[in-house]
Design a protein around this motif. Structure first.
Motif, PDB file in Angstrom:
ATOM      1  N   ARG A  60       0.828  -1.205   0.000  1.00  0.00           N
ATOM      2  CA  ARG A  60       0.000   0.000   0.000  1.00  0.00           C
ATOM      3  C   ARG A  60       0.863   1.256   0.000  1.00  0.00           C
ATOM      4  O   ARG A  60       0.614   2.203  -0.736  1.00  0.00           O
ATOM      5  CB  ARG A  60      -0.915  -0.032   1.227  1.00  0.00           C
ATOM      6  CG  ARG A  60      -1.915   1.092   1.374  1.00  0.00           C
ATOM      7  CD  ARG A  60      -1.597   2.217   2.325  1.00  0.00           C
ATOM      8  NE  ARG A  60      -0.765   1.980   3.453  1.00  0.00           N
ATOM      9  CZ  ARG A  60      -1.184   1.816   4.711  1.00  0.00           C
ATOM     10  NH1 ARG A  60      -2.467   1.823   4.983  1.00  0.00           N
ATOM     11  NH2 ARG A  60      -0.309   1.662   5.690  1.00  0.00           N
ATOM     12  N   LEU A  63       2.287   2.009  -3.355  1.00  0.00           N
ATOM     13  CA  LEU A  63       1.283   2.611  -4.242  1.00  0.00           C
ATOM     14  C   LEU A  63       1.046   4.077  -3.878  1.00  0.00           C
ATOM     15  O   LEU A  63       0.888   4.927  -4.766  1.00  0.00           O
ATOM     16  CB  LEU A  63      -0.025   1.819  -4.188  1.00  0.00           C
ATOM     17  CG  LEU A  63       0.031   0.415  -4.789  1.00  0.00           C
ATOM     18  CD1 LEU A  63      -1.255  -0.349  -4.495  1.00  0.00           C
ATOM     19  CD2 LEU A  63       0.293   0.468  -6.288  1.00  0.00           C
ATOM     20  N   LEU A  64       1.020   4.381  -2.598  1.00  0.00           N
ATOM     21  CA  LEU A  64       0.878   5.782  -2.186  1.00  0.00           C
ATOM     22  C   LEU A  64       2.078   6.608  -2.631  1.00  0.00           C
ATOM     23  O   LEU A  64       1.920   7.737  -3.115  1.00  0.00           O
ATOM     24  CB  LEU A  64       0.709   5.881  -0.671  1.00  0.00           C
ATOM     25  CG  LEU A  64      -0.681   5.587  -0.129  1.00  0.00           C
ATOM     26  CD1 LEU A  64      -0.640   5.430   1.382  1.00  0.00           C
ATOM     27  CD2 LEU A  64      -1.669   6.660  -0.534  1.00  0.00           C
ATOM     28  N   TYR A  85      -8.846   7.848  -4.487  1.00  0.00           N
ATOM     29  CA  TYR A  85      -7.921   6.721  -4.649  1.00  0.00           C
ATOM     30  C   TYR A  85      -6.936   6.662  -3.491  1.00  0.00           C
ATOM     31  O   TYR A  85      -6.753   5.630  -2.856  1.00  0.00           O
ATOM     32  CB  TYR A  85      -7.180   6.852  -5.980  1.00  0.00           C
ATOM     33  CG  TYR A  85      -6.062   5.858  -6.176  1.00  0.00           C
ATOM     34  CD1 TYR A  85      -6.330   4.513  -6.429  1.00  0.00           C
ATOM     35  CD2 TYR A  85      -4.729   6.253  -6.101  1.00  0.00           C
ATOM     36  CE1 TYR A  85      -5.308   3.595  -6.606  1.00  0.00           C
ATOM     37  CE2 TYR A  85      -3.697   5.346  -6.275  1.00  0.00           C
ATOM     38  CZ  TYR A  85      -3.988   4.014  -6.526  1.00  0.00           C
ATOM     39  OH  TYR A  85      -2.966   3.118  -6.700  1.00  0.00           O
ATOM     40  N   ARG A  86      -6.308   7.799  -3.197  1.00  0.00           N
ATOM     41  CA  ARG A  86      -5.315   7.823  -2.118  1.00  0.00           C
ATOM     42  C   ARG A  86      -5.962   7.525  -0.764  1.00  0.00           C
ATOM     43  O   ARG A  86      -5.407   6.797   0.049  1.00  0.00           O
ATOM     44  CB  ARG A  86      -4.584   9.161  -2.103  1.00  0.00           C
ATOM     45  CG  ARG A  86      -3.599   9.291  -3.270  1.00  0.00           C
ATOM     46  CD  ARG A  86      -2.880  10.615  -3.290  1.00  0.00           C
ATOM     47  NE  ARG A  86      -2.191  10.938  -2.054  1.00  0.00           N
ATOM     48  CZ  ARG A  86      -0.970  10.495  -1.723  1.00  0.00           C
ATOM     49  NH1 ARG A  86      -0.306   9.715  -2.548  1.00  0.00           N
ATOM     50  NH2 ARG A  86      -0.420  10.859  -0.578  1.00  0.00           N
ATOM     51  N   SER A  88      -8.636   5.680  -0.316  1.00  0.00           N
ATOM     52  CA  SER A  88      -8.966   4.247  -0.350  1.00  0.00           C
ATOM     53  C   SER A  88      -7.745   3.402  -0.013  1.00  0.00           C
ATOM     54  O   SER A  88      -7.853   2.395   0.682  1.00  0.00           O
ATOM     55  CB  SER A  88      -9.508   3.853  -1.720  1.00  0.00           C
ATOM     56  OG  SER A  88     -10.726   4.501  -1.970  1.00  0.00           O
ATOM     57  N   LEU A  89      -6.592   3.818  -0.503  1.00  0.00           N
ATOM     58  CA  LEU A  89      -5.358   3.100  -0.164  1.00  0.00           C
ATOM     59  C   LEU A  89      -5.070   3.195   1.332  1.00  0.00           C
ATOM     60  O   LEU A  89      -4.750   2.197   1.983  1.00  0.00           O
ATOM     61  CB  LEU A  89      -4.168   3.647  -0.958  1.00  0.00           C
ATOM     62  CG  LEU A  89      -4.129   3.305  -2.435  1.00  0.00           C
ATOM     63  CD1 LEU A  89      -2.989   4.063  -3.122  1.00  0.00           C
ATOM     64  CD2 LEU A  89      -3.977   1.805  -2.648  1.00  0.00           C
ATOM     65  N   ARG A  90      -5.209   4.391   1.882  1.00  0.00           N
ATOM     66  CA  ARG A  90      -4.947   4.561   3.319  1.00  0.00           C
ATOM     67  C   ARG A  90      -5.935   3.765   4.164  1.00  0.00           C
ATOM     68  O   ARG A  90      -5.581   3.265   5.226  1.00  0.00           O
ATOM     69  CB  ARG A  90      -4.986   6.046   3.695  1.00  0.00           C
ATOM     70  CG  ARG A  90      -3.752   6.802   3.231  1.00  0.00           C
ATOM     71  CD  ARG A  90      -3.691   8.197   3.830  1.00  0.00           C
ATOM     72  NE  ARG A  90      -4.757   9.064   3.349  1.00  0.00           N
ATOM     73  CZ  ARG A  90      -4.686   9.799   2.235  1.00  0.00           C
ATOM     74  NH1 ARG A  90      -3.612   9.764   1.483  1.00  0.00           N
ATOM     75  NH2 ARG A  90      -5.693  10.555   1.878  1.00  0.00           N
ATOM     76  N   ILE A  92      -7.468   0.921   3.348  1.00  0.00           N
ATOM     77  CA  ILE A  92      -7.600  -0.490   2.979  1.00  0.00           C
ATOM     78  C   ILE A  92      -7.393  -1.447   4.158  1.00  0.00           C
ATOM     79  O   ILE A  92      -8.009  -2.500   4.234  1.00  0.00           O
ATOM     80  CB  ILE A  92      -6.696  -0.848   1.777  1.00  0.00           C
ATOM     81  CG1 ILE A  92      -7.253  -2.074   1.059  1.00  0.00           C
ATOM     82  CG2 ILE A  92      -5.235  -1.023   2.199  1.00  0.00           C
ATOM     83  CD1 ILE A  92      -6.797  -2.189  -0.367  1.00  0.00           C
ATOM     84  N   TRP A 106      -6.984  -4.048  -5.020  1.00  0.00           N
ATOM     85  CA  TRP A 106      -6.509  -2.682  -4.898  1.00  0.00           C
ATOM     86  C   TRP A 106      -7.511  -1.763  -5.584  1.00  0.00           C
ATOM     87  O   TRP A 106      -8.107  -2.142  -6.587  1.00  0.00           O
ATOM     88  CB  TRP A 106      -5.134  -2.544  -5.555  1.00  0.00           C
ATOM     89  CG  TRP A 106      -4.067  -3.297  -4.863  1.00  0.00           C
ATOM     90  CD1 TRP A 106      -3.415  -4.401  -5.300  1.00  0.00           C
ATOM     91  CD2 TRP A 106      -3.488  -3.000  -3.574  1.00  0.00           C
ATOM     92  NE1 TRP A 106      -2.483  -4.823  -4.387  1.00  0.00           N
ATOM     93  CE2 TRP A 106      -2.511  -3.967  -3.318  1.00  0.00           C
ATOM     94  CE3 TRP A 106      -3.722  -2.010  -2.621  1.00  0.00           C
ATOM     95  CZ2 TRP A 106      -1.765  -3.977  -2.133  1.00  0.00           C
ATOM     96  CZ3 TRP A 106      -2.977  -2.021  -1.460  1.00  0.00           C
ATOM     97  CH2 TRP A 106      -2.008  -2.992  -1.217  1.00  0.00           C
ATOM     98  N   LYS A 109      -6.413   2.838  -9.932  1.00  0.00           N
ATOM     99  CA  LYS A 109      -5.674   4.105  -9.977  1.00  0.00           C
ATOM    100  C   LYS A 109      -6.206   4.961 -11.128  1.00  0.00           C
ATOM    101  O   LYS A 109      -6.235   4.522 -12.272  1.00  0.00           O
ATOM    102  CB  LYS A 109      -4.185   3.824 -10.179  1.00  0.00           C
ATOM    103  CG  LYS A 109      -3.325   5.050 -10.187  1.00  0.00           C
ATOM    104  CD  LYS A 109      -1.864   4.646 -10.345  1.00  0.00           C
ATOM    105  CE  LYS A 109      -0.946   5.831 -10.466  1.00  0.00           C
ATOM    106  NZ  LYS A 109       0.449   5.431 -10.689  1.00  0.00           N
TER     107      LYS A 109
END
Length: 111
Positions: A60, A63-64, A85-86, A88-90, A92, A106, A109
């Motif tokens: 993760r 990806l960030l 998106y960012r 959602s990554l944080r 997850i 994931w 993006k």
């Protein structure tokens, strides 16, 4: 991972030879240290879960990092898709504890 579990549970263990129920743990003096198979199995499961969560966080974070430049002041303001998106990554790890979890994927993006 059995050895790591034994080391984590029994501070006096300095060496382990063998695997499974045949594993023999010894202290500094070479004395055999008895260990509880059920406790070790539980600790193994905990260590495995921690490892999988760590791997998820590592991936993760990569990806960030790929999108950090989106936030630079020299770049135009971030679009809502990129912000989502960012975030959602944080977030997850609030839903998943491993990339092996059912339904894991994931976020897509944006361009």
């Amino acid at each position: 991972m059995q050895h790591e579990a034994i080391y984590a549970l029994y501070a006096n263990v300095k060496s382990i030879i063998g695997e499974g129920s045949a594993a023999i743990a010894r202290d500094d003096n070479g004395n055999v240290v008895s260990w509880d198979a059920s406790a070790v199995a539980t600790k193994e499961a905990e260590l495995l879960a921690e490892s999988k969560l760590g791997q998820l966080r590592y991936e993760r974070n990569l990806l960030l990092a790929e999108t950090d430049w989106w936030e630079l002041p020299t770049h135009s303001p971030m679009s809502s898709e990129r912000t989502t998106y960012r975030q959602s990554l944080r977030d997850i790890t609030k839903t998943y504890k491993s990339m092996d979890d059912d339904g894991f994927s994931w976020p897509t993006k944006p361009s």
